[in-house]
Design a protein around this motif. Structure first.
Motif, mmCIF file in Angstrom:
data_model
loop_
_atom_site.group_PDB
_atom_site.id
_atom_site.type_symbol
_atom_site.label_atom_id
_atom_site.label_comp_id
_atom_site.label_asym_id
_atom_site.label_seq_id
_atom_site.Cartn_x
_atom_site.Cartn_y
_atom_site.Cartn_z
ATOM 1 N N GLY A 1 0.794 -1.224 0.000
ATOM 2 C CA GLY A 1 0.000 0.000 0.000
ATOM 3 C C GLY A 1 0.827 1.274 0.000
ATOM 4 N N LYS A 2 2.139 1.147 0.128
ATOM 5 C CA LYS A 2 3.011 2.312 0.064
ATOM 6 C C LYS A 2 3.785 2.270 -1.256
ATOM 7 C CE LYS A 2 3.853 2.788 5.037
ATOM 8 N NZ LYS A 2 3.048 1.656 5.525
ATOM 9 N N THR A 3 4.124 3.441 -1.770
ATOM 10 C CA THR A 3 4.951 3.505 -2.976
ATOM 11 C C THR A 3 6.412 3.297 -2.582
ATOM 12 O OG1 THR A 3 5.358 5.883 -2.826
ATOM 13 C CG2 THR A 3 3.342 5.179 -4.013
ATOM 14 N N ALA A 4 7.239 2.988 -3.563
ATOM 15 C CA ALA A 4 8.678 2.855 -3.318
ATOM 16 C C ALA A 4 9.246 4.174 -2.814
ATOM 17 C CB ALA A 4 9.389 2.407 -4.589
ATOM 18 N N GLU A 5 8.736 5.276 -3.322
ATOM 19 C CA GLU A 5 9.202 6.600 -2.883
ATOM 20 C C GLU A 5 8.861 6.832 -1.410
ATOM 21 O OE1 GLU A 5 8.500 11.303 -3.978
ATOM 22 O OE2 GLU A 5 8.014 9.788 -5.479
ATOM 23 N N GLN A 6 7.642 6.459 -1.001
ATOM 24 C CA GLN A 6 7.256 6.607 0.405
ATOM 25 C C GLN A 6 8.107 5.714 1.313
ATOM 26 O OE1 GLN A 6 3.100 5.670 -0.106
ATOM 27 N NE2 GLN A 6 2.492 7.820 0.021
ATOM 28 N N ILE A 7 8.328 4.484 0.890
ATOM 29 C CA ILE A 7 9.152 3.561 1.679
ATOM 30 C C ILE A 7 10.560 4.122 1.824
ATOM 31 C CG2 ILE A 7 10.199 1.260 1.694
ATOM 32 C CD1 ILE A 7 7.585 0.284 0.296
ATOM 33 N N SER A 8 11.111 4.639 0.737
ATOM 34 C CA SER A 8 12.447 5.239 0.772
ATOM 35 C C SER A 8 12.494 6.397 1.764
ATOM 36 C CB SER A 8 12.852 5.742 -0.615
ATOM 37 O OG SER A 8 12.844 4.698 -1.553
ATOM 38 N N GLY A 9 11.475 7.241 1.734
ATOM 39 C CA GLY A 9 11.428 8.401 2.630
ATOM 40 C C GLY A 9 11.317 8.002 4.089
ATOM 41 N N ILE A 10 10.515 6.983 4.366
ATOM 42 C CA ILE A 10 10.344 6.517 5.748
ATOM 43 C C ILE A 10 11.652 5.916 6.263
ATOM 44 C CG2 ILE A 10 9.169 4.823 7.207
ATOM 45 C CD1 ILE A 10 6.679 5.270 5.347
ATOM 46 N N ILE A 11 12.284 5.069 5.462
ATOM 47 C CA ILE A 11 13.551 4.463 5.878
ATOM 48 C C ILE A 11 14.596 5.549 6.133
ATOM 49 C CG2 ILE A 11 15.483 3.002 5.169
ATOM 50 C CD1 ILE A 11 13.435 1.383 3.490
ATOM 51 N N SER A 12 14.706 6.496 5.220
ATOM 52 C CA SER A 12 15.687 7.575 5.376
ATOM 53 C C SER A 12 15.434 8.369 6.647
ATOM 54 C CB SER A 12 15.648 8.507 4.168
ATOM 55 O OG SER A 12 16.058 7.820 3.006
ATOM 56 N N ALA A 13 14.171 8.708 6.913
ATOM 57 C CA ALA A 13 13.836 9.477 8.113
ATOM 58 C C ALA A 13 14.159 8.687 9.374
ATOM 59 C CB ALA A 13 12.359 9.863 8.090
ATOM 60 N N MET A 14 13.888 7.387 9.360
ATOM 61 C CA MET A 14 14.181 6.563 10.539
ATOM 62 C C MET A 14 15.681 6.471 10.778
ATOM 63 S SD MET A 14 11.329 3.537 10.116
ATOM 64 C CE MET A 14 11.749 2.664 11.631
ATOM 65 N N MET A 15 16.439 6.244 9.723
ATOM 66 C CA MET A 15 17.889 6.102 9.881
ATOM 67 C C MET A 15 18.543 7.444 10.225
ATOM 68 S SD MET A 15 18.762 3.045 7.218
ATOM 69 C CE MET A 15 19.929 2.124 8.218
ATOM 70 N N ASP A 16 18.033 8.528 9.674
ATOM 71 C CA ASP A 16 18.536 9.861 10.019
ATOM 72 C C ASP A 16 18.296 10.186 11.490
ATOM 73 O OD1 ASP A 16 19.359 10.210 7.421
ATOM 74 O OD2 ASP A 16 17.717 11.567 6.871
ATOM 75 N N SER A 17 17.281 9.550 12.082
ATOM 76 C CA SER A 17 16.933 9.795 13.486
ATOM 77 C C SER A 17 17.610 8.812 14.431
ATOM 78 C CB SER A 17 15.417 9.737 13.659
ATOM 79 O OG SER A 17 14.797 10.746 12.897
#
Length: 201
Positions: free
Chosen positions: A58-74
């Motif tokens: 239900g998520k796009t690849a772009e959304q998944i990429s953004g979520i992973i990046s935000a989690m790892m940045d945090s």
């Protein structure tokens, strides 16, 4: 903030290199991160010992990429993505290891079993056994096994051991009897769980 990062912060306060006010600011700063299409719970690991998992369906690849990046940045060291299609995994802009059978992706690598897995172990540091009735159950079993491994657990897989050929199950009696957790998956009938439950301590 993951528990090891929280421990580092508290040790820094105890050592005097960070003030209590600075630590409180860091803790209050971002209990979650809003990125437009998702509100990422950054304090889940502090509350439960396990960070947020990304549900890929239900998520796009772009959304998944953004979520992973935000989690790892945090400060999140690794991220598990479940229900991720192979096509979508190829378009994720963050480096992940993809498992096509489990339909999972992992950013940051798979940890080694540490004896302190995040699934509650009743009898100490025992193994988690994942057993299936047939080969059709393997994708669901692999999702469970990969998730358990991602959480630091030692996993034993016993596949295609349904009760129709019960001798296949008996060949693994030692693993079943010594397991701390057993996940039994049988899509066509429920007999496997009852039989395994009867064999296990």
């Amino acid at each position: 903030m993951e528990q090891n990062k929280l421990t580092e912060l508290l040790n820094a306060v105890a050592a005097g290199s960070v003030t209590a006010e600075e630590a409180l600011f860091k803790l209050r700063k971002e209990p979650f991160r809003e990125i437009g299409y998702a509100s990422i719970d950054l304090h889940r690991a502090v509350r439960t010992g396990v960070g947020e998992v990304v549900y890929g369906e239900g998520k796009t690849a772009e959304q998944i990429s953004g979520i992973i990046s935000a989690m790892m940045d945090s400060g999140c060291e690794r991220v598990l993505i479940t229900r991720l299609s192979e096509e979508k995994s190829a378009s994720v802009r963050v480096e992940i290891t993809y498992d096509p059978v489990a339909r999972t992706g992992i950013a940051g690598g798979m940890p080694e079993p540490d004896g302190n897995g995040k699934i509650v172990i009743v009898n100490g540091n025992g193994k988690i056994v994942v057993v299936t009735g047939g080969t059709s159950d393997i994708p669901v079993a692999e999702e469970a096994a990969v998730t358990a491994q991602f959480l630091g657990n030692d996993v034993v897989r016993i596949y295609d051991a349904g009760v129709a050929g019960i001798h296949r199950l008996f060949a693994h009696i030692d693993e079943i009897m010594s397991a701390s957790v057993i996940i039994a998956i049988a899509g066509m009938e429920g007999a496997l769980a009852s039989v395994v439950g009867g064999l296990a301590a």
